[in-house]
Design a protein around this motif. Structure first.
Motif, PDB file in Angstrom:
ATOM      1  N   ARG A   1      -1.702  -6.495   0.453  1.00 41.78           N
ATOM      2  CA  ARG A   1      -2.558  -5.575   0.543  1.00 41.78           C
ATOM      3  C   ARG A   1      -1.705  -4.846  -1.437  1.00 41.78           C
ATOM      4  NH1 ARG A   1      -6.398  -4.022   4.664  1.00 41.78           N
ATOM      5  NH2 ARG A   1      -5.553  -5.724   5.615  1.00 41.78           N
ATOM      6  N   ALA A   2      -1.382  -5.584  -2.380  1.00 41.66           N
ATOM      7  CA  ALA A   2      -1.651  -5.405  -3.255  1.00 41.66           C
ATOM      8  C   ALA A   2      -2.019  -5.348  -3.829  1.00 41.66           C
ATOM      9  CB  ALA A   2      -0.102  -6.156  -3.975  1.00 41.66           C
ATOM     10  N   THR A   3      -2.343  -4.292  -5.279  1.00 43.31           N
ATOM     11  CA  THR A   3      -3.502  -4.039  -6.107  1.00 43.31           C
ATOM     12  C   THR A   3      -2.776  -5.063  -7.655  1.00 43.31           C
ATOM     13  OG1 THR A   3      -2.355  -1.802  -7.215  1.00 43.31           O
ATOM     14  CG2 THR A   3      -3.896  -1.170  -5.731  1.00 43.31           C
ATOM     15  N   ARG A   4      -4.171  -5.049  -8.572  1.00 41.99           N
ATOM     16  CA  ARG A   4      -3.373  -5.885  -9.551  1.00 41.99           C
ATOM     17  C   ARG A   4      -2.402  -5.049 -10.111  1.00 41.99           C
ATOM     18  NH1 ARG A   4      -4.591 -10.057 -12.384  1.00 41.99           N
ATOM     19  NH2 ARG A   4      -5.597 -11.271 -11.055  1.00 41.99           N
ATOM     20  N   GLU A   5      -2.642  -4.438 -10.569  1.00 41.28           N
ATOM     21  CA  GLU A   5      -1.573  -3.549 -11.236  1.00 41.28           C
ATOM     22  C   GLU A   5      -0.055  -3.651 -10.751  1.00 41.28           C
ATOM     23  OE1 GLU A   5      -1.571   0.816 -11.177  1.00 41.28           O
ATOM     24  OE2 GLU A   5      -0.397   0.935 -12.815  1.00 41.28           O
ATOM     25  N   GLN A   6       0.054  -3.970  -9.404  1.00 39.66           N
ATOM     26  CA  GLN A   6       1.457  -3.825  -8.492  1.00 39.66           C
ATOM     27  C   GLN A   6       1.287  -5.448  -9.001  1.00 39.66           C
ATOM     28  OE1 GLN A   6      -0.151  -2.755  -4.643  1.00 39.66           O
ATOM     29  NE2 GLN A   6       1.597  -1.085  -4.992  1.00 39.66           N
TER      30      GLN A   6
ATOM     31  N   GLU B   1       0.644  -1.436   0.115  1.00 40.21           N
ATOM     32  CA  GLU B   1       0.007   0.137  -0.204  1.00 40.21           C
ATOM     33  C   GLU B   1       0.539   1.172  -0.068  1.00 40.21           C
ATOM     34  OE1 GLU B   1      -3.546  -0.928   1.980  1.00 40.21           O
ATOM     35  OE2 GLU B   1      -3.659   0.522   3.088  1.00 40.21           O
TER      36      GLU B   1
ATOM     37  N   GLU C   1       1.244  -7.507 -10.986  1.00 39.28           N
ATOM     38  CA  GLU C   1       1.592  -7.619 -12.623  1.00 39.28           C
ATOM     39  C   GLU C   1       2.668  -6.842 -13.516  1.00 39.28           C
ATOM     40  OE1 GLU C   1      -1.240  -5.655 -14.691  1.00 39.28           O
ATOM     41  OE2 GLU C   1      -3.106  -6.371 -14.858  1.00 39.28           O
TER      42      GLU C   1
ATOM     43  N   GLU D   1      -6.760 -11.852  -5.564  1.00 40.10           N
ATOM     44  CA  GLU D   1      -7.302 -10.570  -5.593  1.00 40.10           C
ATOM     45  C   GLU D   1      -8.476 -10.153  -4.091  1.00 40.10           C
ATOM     46  OE1 GLU D   1      -8.269  -9.569  -9.849  1.00 40.10           O
ATOM     47  OE2 GLU D   1      -8.365  -7.624  -8.685  1.00 40.10           O
TER      48      GLU D   1
ATOM     49  N   PRO E   1       4.158   0.276  -8.080  1.00 38.88           N
ATOM     50  CA  PRO E   1       4.105  -0.734  -8.990  1.00 38.88           C
ATOM     51  C   PRO E   1       5.703  -1.427  -9.393  1.00 38.88           C
ATOM     52  CG  PRO E   1       2.035   0.467 -10.290  1.00 38.88           C
ATOM     53  CD  PRO E   1       2.676   0.710  -8.935  1.00 38.88           C
TER      54      PRO E   1
ATOM     55  N   GLY F   1      -5.567  -9.305  -1.988  1.00 34.94           N
ATOM     56  CA  GLY F   1      -4.576  -8.462  -1.939  1.00 34.94           C
ATOM     57  C   GLY F   1      -3.186  -9.424  -2.310  1.00 34.94           C
TER      58      GLY F   1
END
Lengths: 226, 226, 226, 226, 226, 226, 226, 226
Positions: free
Chosen positions: H53-58, H27, H60, H73, H31, H76
């Motif tokens: 707590r990662a996003t999909r963009e991170q 968070e 990737e 997902e 990325p 996270g």
């Protein structure tokens, strides 16, 4: 205990124990999870079945498997099945301080109706125009339970509790801003009331208030209904 | 700017600027500090002089140097000097929800009287018996300002603000327990009121409410009184 | 008591009792609800009519039925009808600590003007440059009421209350971050002020401050409203 | 690392690392524990040694083993050893909003003096009489650090930070009642100040403010003093 | 006192009094307001000028009127003008517990550099790998002030205060979730530290920490720089 | 409306409106005030009369004027008059999580008995030994209302609501320490319960729970009892 | 299920289910209630029996019926019966940030010893002298569980969790003042720690930490001990 | 100590000290920062590596440099590397009160599995149908550690702690609304539990619970992991 295809572990006997089936709390569930859980409960329950705090997307998944389910978008209430109309003979008055509180009040009213209760809606009777509630004293006393929905300062239950002998279920709403702190002010008001005998449910919990009313009116109902 | 023997640095011109002398906040001061500060202000002021939240021991130190000082033990208010009786022509209604709130209401009433205001006391008119306040509508409208003192859920100002056109100064009190959180519930209630135009002072601050009433009624008073 | 086509239960006599019509709290209402309620109040009221916390969409619904309604987008204030210009002759000084507080200050100023008050705007006089407020002491004393709008630490009312004898209505704003907790810091500051006689309204409640000022100045107004 | 007879594990090298010996936090310790810890630190330290938040009973145990220890009863500060008088050449201004804040201000002043700082005490300059602090602008600017002690609304640091270029260490106090919440209001005020560059210590922590001032003035002091 | 075309009332002499120009708090202001205020301050100030918490849209309005303004998007800091490079000779160490705290640390570092301070950045030295900070003890002691930026539990300042004699300005950040309550946990930690002499600024307030560091290092700087 | 010798303004008709006389909240009242109010209500009421949160000293003043008043020292409940024994035919189960909660449970039980209800006491059935409550399922279902008293984590109502169809009135108590925050943890638990239909009263408010139970059972009682 | 003479309903089989008998929470119970409950549990249990948060008066009632009970006055812990000495082979390190935290640490240590655990006490290793804890790394790693007791900012568990692979049970204490809010700061710190794998018990709950340690070490103990 | 290309300062030896590599808290990081940090840890660690707590963009960005990284997902969680499958032989039961808590429960389960633990998932066993958890008593006792995940009132750990002798790691979730205050109600419930020995991690911190379980089971594992 049954486990559904999705791995849900529903409490299908709750209706026998408590008089009402388990409800599906939709927040944080996938549409498919909501649909499977609701359909599974609807298949097993003899009375009303609900999902609360649902989105339209979740409702659309439900209605594919429970075609006569209905949805109240403002409150997010899905009614998947209704009680037989004559189950409980009582009336619940749903009293609403302001128009902004209507979504919560409707959640209470629709839930109560689905459970077989009669509902008397009394709207827009905030304490800043206190004569408005005084005029309805007879309607309050005619009901078996009074559900009072109010945001902002949440003072309406105190006034009503002084006017009627009926059980009062107070519902604070998150209507307001600043020092209302998303319903905290109304919640503390209702809990601290100088009028004894007021009971309180969670902020914006119209559904819970209706269940409480149903529990109360089932006590009063004739033996065959229990 | 003067410094007193004890090293206090009083704001002796505040009366000229604001219409009232500085008050002595007694909490956390030694009896001698309270006495010196109060006597020093009383010597310089043409109008009323107060010490608030005082103990009897502090009062006894004050009365040795300001012999006609008076003390209200319930609220801890010392009046060391009174305004000339005709200074302000207005009336302040001090309305009190319950008997437990009387100490705060009396602090407001005694302060207002010492400032030369007439006080109309209306007690024990909690919202659980809302007809009690409705009966007093004319007395409320006859006053120039209405100070409303209430603990627990603090709903009384909302009801009163809907009954009268007068300025409302609401005083939450710390009366109550549990979810009243020492007056927090009443404070939030009053700030969140659906009835616009209510103004609020600190919890248990009857003194401040009376000062606010005095500020208001001085606006209304004829020019010679300013 | 009338009920509108939408089932709203407006308090149309509030103007007679309190000197001002009921206001419409727009948050959580549909555009249609806001429009019907506002139009209904505007038809019945002799003086000013307001809707607060409105969106542009709600305003557009209102203006279709009340064509000369005006909208302040920053504060969300709709003025649907204005008081006759001579109703109250007093002046309210609206003092604003920083430019970020301007939306709330304008809500207060526009409301006061619609109620027939004169407004003296004094902006950007935060306490970190305290000479800025000292320079305006005469303007403060010339007003009948001083509305003080401040976010962050909210210290401005304390300074002003020591400079003027006028009634102070303090409005904390939600301007700030971190430990300002959306206006809580400013609210507590204003309630805890060492300067007695400050009264406080809800966070961001410029509307309520103006109503309070109107209540105060009506007390001061002579028969022909000075 | 040494362990004392009582099993205490003192950090005797902290003075070498940080310029000041460890202090004894007396609250919750037995008189014997406080005495042993204080004596042990005093024996090892070259500079000042303190115990904070002590009771008279704890002090009496200390003074039996550290005969020239002194005690400030209002703040509970024990000074067991003083720095050599010439250690730091700077001056700290200790500014105090009201007389009720004096105990905390004295804790700061006595600690600073024991650390070898000069102290300029400026008392009773609350913001409700803001001219009082304006008169002292030169004294503030002459100091190397300004410690500002204030309870209730805690607005004084904001005003002072706008008057001087000096470092500001703000100390909120627990003076006040109701919405001051034992110093929380003053704490939030000081953290949310619109005047940048104010730093804040814990509520009632005059001791910590003096240590912070000492850290700052040691930076400014010539090399030999470090 | 000047008033700008937009009605802003800037405190243009603050630089003379406090050593730094007023800063523009951009949140809640229109791009035009930010641009006019920043340009006006930049025209009058001899040293650095800042706008904080700005959006890219606000920056674009600023850069049209102050062409060499720079923008740090992560923290929202606009530097509209920089101090002459030799103004203050000191160094500030900016220490950062974790990479997530970097935006706040950069706000502090960029502000300090614009004010003419040297900055020593020490990153990613959280207390769960405490050896990382121990290795930097000499760099800490070489600085004149240590700014410590930490979110989550905010324990780093306590460890650092035990390692160095330098002034500590602690900045809690809103990094974290759940019981960190948007920085409240780190804030309370820093205020409650067992290591005396830590001073604290608002949550995420890297700008304020740099201003505090500048105030401190100006005390230490030779006379000609003041 | 009557006014008593002491200036109290009792709501003597409340019994007719609400089925129960006003109760005297003793906290913050003088013994004489409690005695006069209680005696006055006892003279006028046909049913039970109570004073709550009384001290022994207040009770002794009451018993001098209402000789058959009784006192429960643990809860501070004075029963000044009892309902005629056959008024309401229902039973209330008072369930208590732990022995430390007994004072609050007894306040509920004694109040209910004085109002003419039968009480079934079920004690010491905390959720850490959940079989204890399971064993009592029949007793719960036999009652008309279940009052559940629990401190610490307050989880018992959730378990009970899943076992019975009866109305649940949950009473959080202030039993606990640390993170129970004087009953706040239990209060939030009960309001947030996953088991719908639980209603909640104020912390430690056994009296209010009994009044709520009485309101509920009067709905169920035959017509002649109303 | 047994009921004792006093009507207590003890969970006498809890030992069989959970490995430990029920404990008596003494707060709010009469001395007689504590004595009866403790004696009853001691008669039935094969292992250790405790009463927590007891007063000396309660202990004296216990020791009359359980003659070899012992009492730790600082923490209020009564040990009424001890486990057989060889039950669990593990060691728990009880680490204590400061001497003021010793009462809570001793509650943990004494409980653990009564349950048959070995205890390694490591005291006075606060993070402001972080080398003190680094020196003990081997002792931490030799233990099976590390209980870390800390008040004020509560940072010690974060440092320790980065030094050892062992399970960490963190106990916040109410030591501190002001912004430590009776242990809240330490509690939030421990929950928000950047060092993963720390678990937390209630403020001042040394007893619970020892039970948690016992649960953990029983997992590790050979099969015959279960 | 190494510094990565991006200036990150990773604690690469943490695995040796604590048995687990440092985790990346995603968070607030870019990325690229997440990818570099994760890859760097994965290269150095012998066991599992996580980003939370990662996003999909991170994710990737991570998967481009750590091709076999996996992503959950809902929670996270990125698992960049898994422990060798035989490292720890113990089992952790992950118990989940409701379907809405599944994301947090899965974060715990996936983390535990990546660390080499066996996981037994027990879902949807909320306390309102308490028989559901009773049926699983043997599965609880067969595990080495029980992780209990619950939102709303968070009562499940209390019930489970009374059923099993195993270590309990309770995870409050932010599931709920109103008085659940984003998980605060569940957090306070778990900390205040009447069932001793429950330990608690941060709200929604399934990752931390799994790490705690791993710490516990490593204690229990013999040389060849039992």
């Amino acid at each position: 205990m049954d486990e559904t295809p999705l791995g849900l572990n529903l409490d299908r006997n709750r209706e026998r124990r408590t008089g009402r089936a388990e409800a599906v709390y939709a927040e944080g569930k996938s549409p498919e999870q909501v649909a499977v859980a609701t359909a599974s409960l609807a298949a097993a329950a003899s009375g009303a079945v609900f999902a609360t705090r649902a989105t339209r997307e979740q409702f659309e998944a439900v209605v594919r498997v429970v075609p006569d389910a209905t949805f109240d978008e403002a409150s997010g209430l899905i009614v998947a099945k209704r009680a037989a109309p004559t189950e409980v003979a009582g009336t619940v008055a749903v009293v609403c301080a302001g128009t902004s509180d209507l979504a919560v009040a409707e959640e209470a009213a629709l839930t109560a109706e689905a459970l077989g209760l009669r509902v008397d809606r009394i709207v827009d009777v905030g304490v800043a125009g206190v004569h408005r509630v005084l005029e309805h004293r007879d309607r309050l006393e005619s009901a078996g339970v009074v559900v009072v929905v109010a945001g902002m300062e949440g003072a309406l239950p105190s006034v009503i509790a002084g006017l009627t002998s009926r059980p009062i279920v107070a519902v604070p709403t998150s209507v307001g801003y600043g020092a209302s702190f998303q319903g905290l002010a109304a919640l503390l008001t209702m809990l601290s009331s100088c009028a004894p005998g007021i009971t309180v449910v969670n902020i914006d919990n119209g559904f819970g208030a209706a269940i409480a009313a149903h529990r109360i009116l089932k006590v009063a109902a004739p033996a065959r209904e229990r």
